[in-house]
Design a protein around this motif. Structure first.
Motif, PDB file in Angstrom:
ATOM      1  N   PRO A 110       0.822  -1.254  -0.049  1.00 32.07           N
ATOM      2  CA  PRO A 110      -0.067  -0.109  -0.219  1.00 32.07           C
ATOM      3  C   PRO A 110       0.624   1.335  -0.158  1.00 32.07           C
ATOM      4  CG  PRO A 110       0.052  -0.932   2.176  1.00 32.07           C
ATOM      5  CD  PRO A 110       1.019  -1.834   1.195  1.00 32.07           C
TER       6      PRO A 110
ATOM      7  N   THR B 257      -0.013   4.909   2.028  1.00 28.87           N
ATOM      8  CA  THR B 257      -1.436   4.942   2.643  1.00 28.87           C
ATOM      9  C   THR B 257      -1.543   4.400   4.182  1.00 28.87           C
ATOM     10  OG1 THR B 257      -1.807   2.953   1.352  1.00 28.87           O
ATOM     11  CG2 THR B 257      -2.279   4.859   0.076  1.00 28.87           C
ATOM     12  N   LEU B 258      -0.575   3.727   4.480  1.00 29.60           N
ATOM     13  CA  LEU B 258      -0.625   3.299   5.937  1.00 29.60           C
ATOM     14  C   LEU B 258      -0.447   4.577   6.755  1.00 29.60           C
ATOM     15  CD1 LEU B 258       0.542  -0.464   5.988  1.00 29.60           C
ATOM     16  CD2 LEU B 258      -1.626   0.608   5.637  1.00 29.60           C
TER      17      LEU B 258
ATOM     18  N   LEU C 135      -6.671  -4.876   8.795  1.00 24.98           N
ATOM     19  CA  LEU C 135      -5.873  -5.185   7.899  1.00 24.98           C
ATOM     20  C   LEU C 135      -5.126  -6.572   8.490  1.00 24.98           C
ATOM     21  CD1 LEU C 135      -4.592  -1.588   7.185  1.00 24.98           C
ATOM     22  CD2 LEU C 135      -6.085  -2.853   5.587  1.00 24.98           C
TER      23      LEU C 135
ATOM     24  N   GLY D 110       4.625   0.948   4.168  1.00 26.47           N
ATOM     25  CA  GLY D 110       3.563   0.279   3.346  1.00 26.47           C
ATOM     26  C   GLY D 110       4.359  -1.135   2.707  1.00 26.47           C
TER      27      GLY D 110
ATOM     28  N   VAL E 161      -1.870  -5.498   1.369  1.00 26.47           N
ATOM     29  CA  VAL E 161      -3.201  -5.534   2.009  1.00 26.47           C
ATOM     30  C   VAL E 161      -4.001  -5.464   0.707  1.00 26.47           C
ATOM     31  CG1 VAL E 161      -2.617  -3.995   3.909  1.00 26.47           C
ATOM     32  CG2 VAL E 161      -3.127  -2.904   1.825  1.00 26.47           C
TER      33      VAL E 161
ATOM     34  N   LEU F 174      -8.333  -1.849   2.882  1.00 31.75           N
ATOM     35  CA  LEU F 174      -7.638  -0.712   2.982  1.00 31.75           C
ATOM     36  C   LEU F 174      -8.749   0.428   2.977  1.00 31.75           C
ATOM     37  CD1 LEU F 174      -4.992   1.075   3.545  1.00 31.75           C
ATOM     38  CD2 LEU F 174      -4.889   0.919   1.120  1.00 31.75           C
TER      39      LEU F 174
END
Length: 743
Positions: free
Chosen positions: A338, A341-342, A424, A440, A444, A449
């Motif tokens: 990801p 985006t985490l 997640l 990331g 995921v 997400l």
């Protein structure tokens, strides 16, 4: 002999009567309701067809069609061809039976005595079905008894309706709906006289050659229209129809969701939570954007839209369809890295634990973090550093080094557990991913997400998603609502992301929204996930094969799709900013650069900032009490005391460090930073050769085992470490790929 014959006849009567216990005794409504098409229809929340999926490969059976929804030409043709006295007899046409018997006596041919009702009886009961050797005497008697029973319990229109829905036509085609859709590409109500004649001709001879079917269809057509019927082009028409396969095995705009749903039995049709107009728009938007990116080696994408309140999936686009070479791969559920985006969840956790505030200062400079497997050296998206920045800027501009510093405070294991609470699931524990988890490195799915972001939209409350109608599952608190609010405020702040994305990027919307982009290593995955007051939208762009894209970032790949879908959702629906929860306060803050001799301007402009109650303060400076605990750069603040004069030691790297060269990063951009503390006039020596002077040095690494020393001006060795560099050598000129990105 007469007694034996009589016994056999009585036995046949008894056997025939037993047939009434199966098909003939079944009510019409039960036969109709138990009809199972070979396809499953996926419907949206309003009952609009989204997709049709083949679920029975052994037969092609369409929907049950009411007699009133069949063309008059078809109804007339089947009666004229198969049973002229259908509306007159009571199941058995005794006049036809007599004619057939007389014809058999004289070895002449006749139409046969089997009525539509008798044929239906055979279709309803497996014991009465026609075999390759023909029906036995017992079967014929059973068929006769069953037909008469049907006529007493069913109406004529029900008999004719059931017959046309159950009769096999050609090959795998069973029922008029499958035949009509396959051979003529239309519903049964649209069949004209010529098409009806061809369809009925197949009842008598399903496997006949096209010319034989055409001859039979000509006879039927003349029965319908009289001598005026044109049969000249019927051969060509029939041949073309029998070769046609317009009724595809699967068709529609939600193939991946359809595959998910048919794994559990739901019946001939499944109503979902999707919204057909939105699904159609999402598919078109995704494909249009990917066409524009066709020159950048990207062909796949996925998109999901969730309702914040209920968790209902409103749109599920698993792939780019015809643009993809792996269209069967569902990008909504596939596991991918990801990227950045985490980060919102990491900063939310740090704020909730009162380790940071949105105004706390973090050092965005090069750093090396010793780990069990070597040094971890994070890089920013643009391979540049911004110096001291606030948490608001670090998250909004998606800076990597501050995120890793934050994970050092929180710890990978604690962050891993927080992500699990947000739905997640990971295959490994937090220590396995280490500090790269901030950027990331774990995999995921887009669905999970996006639902985690929905938890941010709901004030830190998590609940599962659903694709079928029904009551919403209750939400449970998994994240401090105050921290979720502050993170949402940061992700909605266009000024916070201006350092990386500019003040007026595609991420800015005319209504309130919060969004984060992400790009995984080597540009293999590109994301944009965000929410408004009512909806959460997640978009992934990349290649199902895992091949890297060319020069595609969050704002050029997934973000335009996200923004377009968000604008569609809010064409007439407003989106207001969330109300601050209890326990957050807003305070005017200033950033003081006075203790940094290199700066004369404020680190950031003064502003109003949100805080957890009790953590607010008006002034933030580089060496202030509020930030010293979070700095890993400022001397005297990290627990290491200055050494006495004449002594020194190497602080970075740690002894025995193993460095891994990344073949995907150009060699000129890979550097190892050496740091030392102690007396002045230090000299750095690498493998016996002078390298640099001072308390720090930068080295372009190459594979092998190396010895690093620091000496004084007289050449006396004050400290020494050994390290190892593993990886590929320097690439040849012109072979360097695009560097890794985490935006």
């Amino acid at each position: 002999m007469r007694k034996v014959a009589l016994k056999r006849f009585i036995a046949l009567i008894v056997i025939a009567g037993c047939a009434l216990s199966t098909g003939a005794s079944t009510p019409f409504d039960q036969v109709r309701s138990s009809h199972q098409p070979s396809d499953t229809l996926i419907l949206d929340r309003q009952g609009v067809e989204l997709h049709r999926l083949r679920t029975d490969a052994s037969v092609r059976r369409g929907r049950w069609v009411a007699l009133g929804d069949m063309s008059a030409a078809l109804r007339m043709a089947i009666v004229l061809s198969e049973d002229r006295r259908f509306y007159e007899h009571s199941g058995v046409d005794w006049q036809a039976v007599t004619a057939a018997a007389w014809a058999n006596l004289w070895n002449s041919r006749t139409r046969g005595a089997s009525t539509i009702t008798m044929q239906l009886a055979g279709l309803l009961d497996d014991d009465l079905k026609h075999s390759h050797g023909g029906r036995s005497v017992a079967q014929k008697l059973g068929q006769t008894f069953s037909a008469q029973w049907l006529e007493r319990s069913w109406r004529k229109d029900q008999i004719l309706e059931a017959y046309l829905n159950l009769v096999p036509f050609r090959g795998e085609l069973v029922g008029i709906d499958a035949l009509s859709q396959t051979l003529f590409g239309k519903a049964p109500h649209g069949l004209d006289a010529r098409e009806a004649a061809v369809a009925v001709a197949l009842v008598r001879a399903p496997n006949a050659q096209p010319n034989q079917v055409a001859q039979r269809a000509c006879v039927i057509q003349r029965q319908l229209l009289g001598k005026a019927a044109e049969c000249e082009a019927l051969d060509l028409f029939t041949s073309a129809a029998l070769q046609r396969r317009d009724y595809a095995a699967s068709n529609g705009m939600a193939p991946h969701l359809a595959q998910q749903l048919v794994r559990a039995p739901h019946g001939a049709s499944i109503r979902t939570t999707l919204h057909a107009p939105l699904q159609r728009f999402a598919v078109q938007t995704l494909q249009q954007q990917l066409r524009e990116l066709s020159g950048r080696h990207v062909e796949d994408g996925a998109l999901v839209v969730l309702d914040n309140a209920s968790g209902a999936v409103l749109a599920w686009v698993g792939s780019s369809g015809e643009l993809s070479r792996a269209a069967d791969v569902d990008g909504v559920t596939a596991l991918r890295q990801p990227g950045s985006t985490l980060k919102p969840f990491l900063y939310a956790q740090a704020i909730a634990e009162r380790r940071l505030t949105a105004a706390s200062l973090l050092d965005d400079t090069g750093t090396q973090i010793p780990t069990a497997s070597g040094l971890y050296i994070p890089q920013n998206y643009d391979h540049q550093f911004k110096g001291w920045v606030s948490v608001r800027t670090a998250l909004g501009a998606s800076l990597n080094v501050p995120a890793v510093r934050t994970l050092v405070m929180v710890s990978p294991d604690a962050f891993h557990k927080q992500l699990q609470r947000l739905g997640l699931p990971f295959k490994e524990n937090g220590d396995y991913y280490g500090y790269s988890l901030a950027l990331g490195s774990a995999e995921v799915s887009l669905l999970n997400l996006t639902n985690a972001y929905r938890a941010l939209a709901n004030g830190g409350r998590y609940g599962p998603t659903r694709t079928l109608p029904g009551p919403s599952m209750p939400l449970k608190s998994v994240l401090d609502p105050r921290a979720a609010f502050i993170v949402g405020d940061i992700l909605s702040d266009r000024n916070a992301r201006a350092r990386t994305f500019g003040p007026d990027s595609v991420l800015a919307t005319r209504f309130w929204s919060a969004v984060k982009t992400g790009t995984s290593k080597d540009m293999r995955d590109n994301w944009a996930v965000g929410w408004s007051q009512r909806y959460t939208v997640g978009v992934w762009v990349g290649n199902a094969s895992g091949a890297p894209m060319w020069d595609v970032s969050g704002t050029t790949g997934a973000a335009p799709i996200w923004a377009t879908v968000m604008r569609y959702l809010h064409t007439r629906t407003p989106s207001q900013s969330p109300k601050p929860p209890t326990g957050v306060v807003q305070t005017r803050v200033q950033f003081d650069p006075a203790s940094d001799a290199k700066r004369t301007l404020p680190l950031e402009a003064a502003r109003s900032e949100w805080f957890l109650a009790g953590t607010q303060q008006p002034l933030f400076a580089i060496h202030s009490e509020a930030t010293s605990a979070f700095s890993t750069r400022a001397r005297g603040q990290n627990g290491i005391k200055p050494l006495a004069d004449g002594t020194a030691h190497i602080t970075t790297p740690a002894p025995g460090t193993i460095l891994a060269l990344d073949p995907d990063i150009p060699p000129s951009r890979q550097r190892v930073s050496f740091q030392a503390e102690g007396s002045a006039n230090l000299r750095w020596v690498l493998d016996g050769k002078a390298l640099a002077k001072g308390h720090s040095a930068s080295w372009l690494p190459w594979p092998g085992r190396h010895r690093v020393q620091i000496t004084n001006a007289r050449g006396q060795v004050l400290d020494e470490i050994r390290l190892e560099v593993r990886g590929a050598g320097v690439r040849s000129a012109g072979s360097e790929p695009t560097p890794r990105h985490h935006d």
